[in-house]
Design a protein around this motif. Structure first.
Motif, short mmCIF file in Angstrom:
data_model
loop_
_atom_site.label_atom_id
_atom_site.label_comp_id
_atom_site.label_asym_id
_atom_site.label_seq_id
_atom_site.Cartn_x
_atom_site.Cartn_y
_atom_site.Cartn_z
N ALA A 76 17.93 -1.67 12.52
CA ALA A 76 19.31 -0.69 12.10
C ALA A 76 19.53 -0.78 10.56
N ALA A 77 18.63 -1.57 9.75
CA ALA A 77 18.96 -1.65 8.44
C ALA A 77 19.08 -0.51 7.79
N PRO A 78 18.18 0.53 7.99
CA PRO A 78 18.28 1.92 7.20
C PRO A 78 19.81 2.42 7.18
N GLU A 79 20.46 2.06 8.46
CA GLU A 79 21.97 2.64 8.31
C GLU A 79 23.00 1.93 7.45
N LYS A 89 14.88 -0.17 2.68
CA LYS A 89 16.24 -0.72 3.06
C LYS A 89 15.74 -1.98 4.02
N ARG A 90 14.69 -1.67 5.09
CA ARG A 90 14.36 -2.89 5.78
C ARG A 90 13.71 -4.02 4.95
N TRP A 91 13.04 -3.67 4.03
CA TRP A 91 12.42 -4.72 3.25
C TRP A 91 13.47 -5.65 2.52
N ARG A 92 14.38 -4.60 1.98
CA ARG A 92 15.69 -5.38 1.49
C ARG A 92 16.40 -6.30 2.05
N PHE A 93 16.41 -5.80 3.67
CA PHE A 93 16.95 -6.85 4.31
C PHE A 93 16.17 -8.14 4.70
N ILE A 94 14.82 -7.65 4.85
CA ILE A 94 13.92 -8.93 5.23
C ILE A 94 13.89 -10.00 4.10
N LEU A 95 13.80 -9.34 2.80
CA LEU A 95 13.88 -10.41 1.61
C LEU A 95 15.08 -10.76 1.20
N SER A 96 16.11 -10.65 1.86
CA SER A 96 17.54 -10.89 1.36
C SER A 96 17.50 -12.46 2.13
N PRO A 97 18.43 -13.19 1.40
CA PRO A 97 18.70 -14.59 1.73
C PRO A 97 19.27 -14.70 3.30
N ILE A 98 19.99 -13.89 3.82
CA ILE A 98 20.36 -14.00 5.15
C ILE A 98 19.09 -13.53 6.28
N GLY A 99 18.44 -12.50 5.62
CA GLY A 99 17.16 -12.20 6.57
C GLY A 99 16.25 -13.18 6.55
N ILE A 100 15.74 -14.01 5.51
CA ILE A 100 14.92 -15.05 5.41
C ILE A 100 15.64 -16.15 6.48
#
Length: 265
Positions: A76-79, A89-100
Motif C-alpha cells: 500500500a506504500a505507493p498510495e 515509494k515502497r523502498w522509501r517505506f522499507i528504509l524508513s525507521p518505522i519500516g526497519i
C-alpha cells in the motif's frame, strides 16, 4: 477505490480524520500487546517449560500476523503522498525507521523456527521487546513528541557535547591524579570513564571513588557539572512535551470546529 487504496486507508493513521485508529489497526495493537505479554512470560522457566508448545504456536501466529501487516504496508506504500514511482515509494517505506522496525519485529518473531542455537535463541526472544516500538505509529502523542524533539535536536546535541567534554575531562583528570594510586580503577582514561559517567549522572554506585584531595576536587567539579547538565536536557524535553501537547489540543479544537461548521443548521 482500488484494493491498494483501501488497504492504505486501513493501515495508515493519517488517512483517517483526527488520526483515529481503524479496526485493522486496533487488531494490530492488540496483537502487539499479546506478543509482548507472551514474550515476557516466556522468560519464566516455570511457565516456558510446561507450555512450550503453546508458546511456540503463539509466536508463530504473531510472526505471521506481523509478516502479513508488513507486506500489506509495502504493497500500500505507493498510495502515500509524495513524488516518485510505486517501487521508489515502497523502498522509501522499507528504509524508513518505522519500516526497519517492522522488518526487525517480523524477523525476530519468526527466527526461532529457523535457528536451533540455544544461546542465539535467547537473544532473539529478548529482542522481541522491540515490537513495543511499533506503538509509535499508533500513538498521535508519540508522533507529536517526536516532532517536537526533532525541532530541538540542535539544543540536545549541544547538551550531549557538553556532557561528553565534561566526562572526558573528568576521566583524564582522575587518570592524571590517581592513575598511579588506583591503577585498577583509574590506570587509564577508558577505565576512569566509568567513574566519570556515574559521577556525572549523580548515580554514584560507590564502587569506584577518588581517595586524594585533588581527586575529590575533580570529582566535585564533575558532580556539580553533572547536576547542571542533567537539568538542561530535562528542561528542553519538558518544553518539547508541552509544545507537542499544546499543538495536539489546538489540532483537536480546529477539527471540532470544522465538524461543527459542516453540520447544516
Amino acid at each position: 477505490m482500488t484494493l491498494r487504496a483501501r488497504l492504505h486507508r486501513q493501515l495508515h493513521i493519517g488517512s483517517w480524520p483526527n488520526g483515529r485508529l481503524t479496526g485493522l489497526n486496533i487488531f494490530v495493537v492488540w496483537t502487539i500487546l499479546l506478543a509482548l505479554l507472551v514474550g515476557i512470560v516466556a522468560t519464566e522457566p516455570q511457565i516456558r517449560i510446561p507450555y512450550q508448545r503453546e508458546i511456540l504456536i503463539a509466536e508463530f501466529v504473531f510472526g505471521m500476523i506481523f509478516l502479513v501487516e508488513y507486506v500489506g504496508r509495502i504493497y500500500a506504500a505507493p498510495e502515500r503522498e509524495g513524488p516518485g514511482s510505486a517501487w521508489a515509494k515502497r523502498w522509501r517505506f522499507i528504509l524508513s525507521p518505522i519500516g526497519i522496525i517492522d522488518l526487525i519485529v517480523v524477523a525476530v518473531s519468526l527466527a526461532p523456527f529457523f535457528i536451533a542455537n540455544a544461546a542465539v535463541l535467547r537473544v532473539i526472544r529478548l529482542l522481541r521487546i522491540v515490537s513495543i516500538l511499533k506503538f509509535s505509529r499508533f500513538s498521535a502523542a508519540m508522533r507529536e513528541i517526536g516532532a517536537a524533539l526533532r525541532e530541538r535536536s540542535y539544543d540536545l546535541i549541544v547538551c550531549a557535547t557538553l556532557a561528553l567534554v565534561l566526562v572526558l575531562l573528568g576521566a583524564a583528570g582522575l587518570y592524571w591524579v590517581e592513575g598511579s594510586l588506583q591503577p585498577k580503577q583509574f590506570g587509564s582514561i577508558p577505565r576512569a570513564l566509568w567513574w566519570a559517567v556515574i559521577t556525572l549522572t549523580t548515580v554514584g554506585y560507590g564502587d569506584v571513588y577518588p581517595v586524594t584531595t585533588a581527586g575529590r576536587l575533580v570529582g566535585s567539579i564533575v558532580a556539580i557539572g553533572g547536576v547542571l547538565l542533567v537539568a538542561l536536557p530535562t528542561g528542553i524535553v519538558a518544553a518539547a512535551f508541552s509544545d507537542a501537547m499544546q499543538r495536539r489540543r489546538e489540532a483537536m479544537a480546529r477539527a471540532l470546529e470544522d465538524m461543527e461548521g459542516s453540520i447544516p443548521e
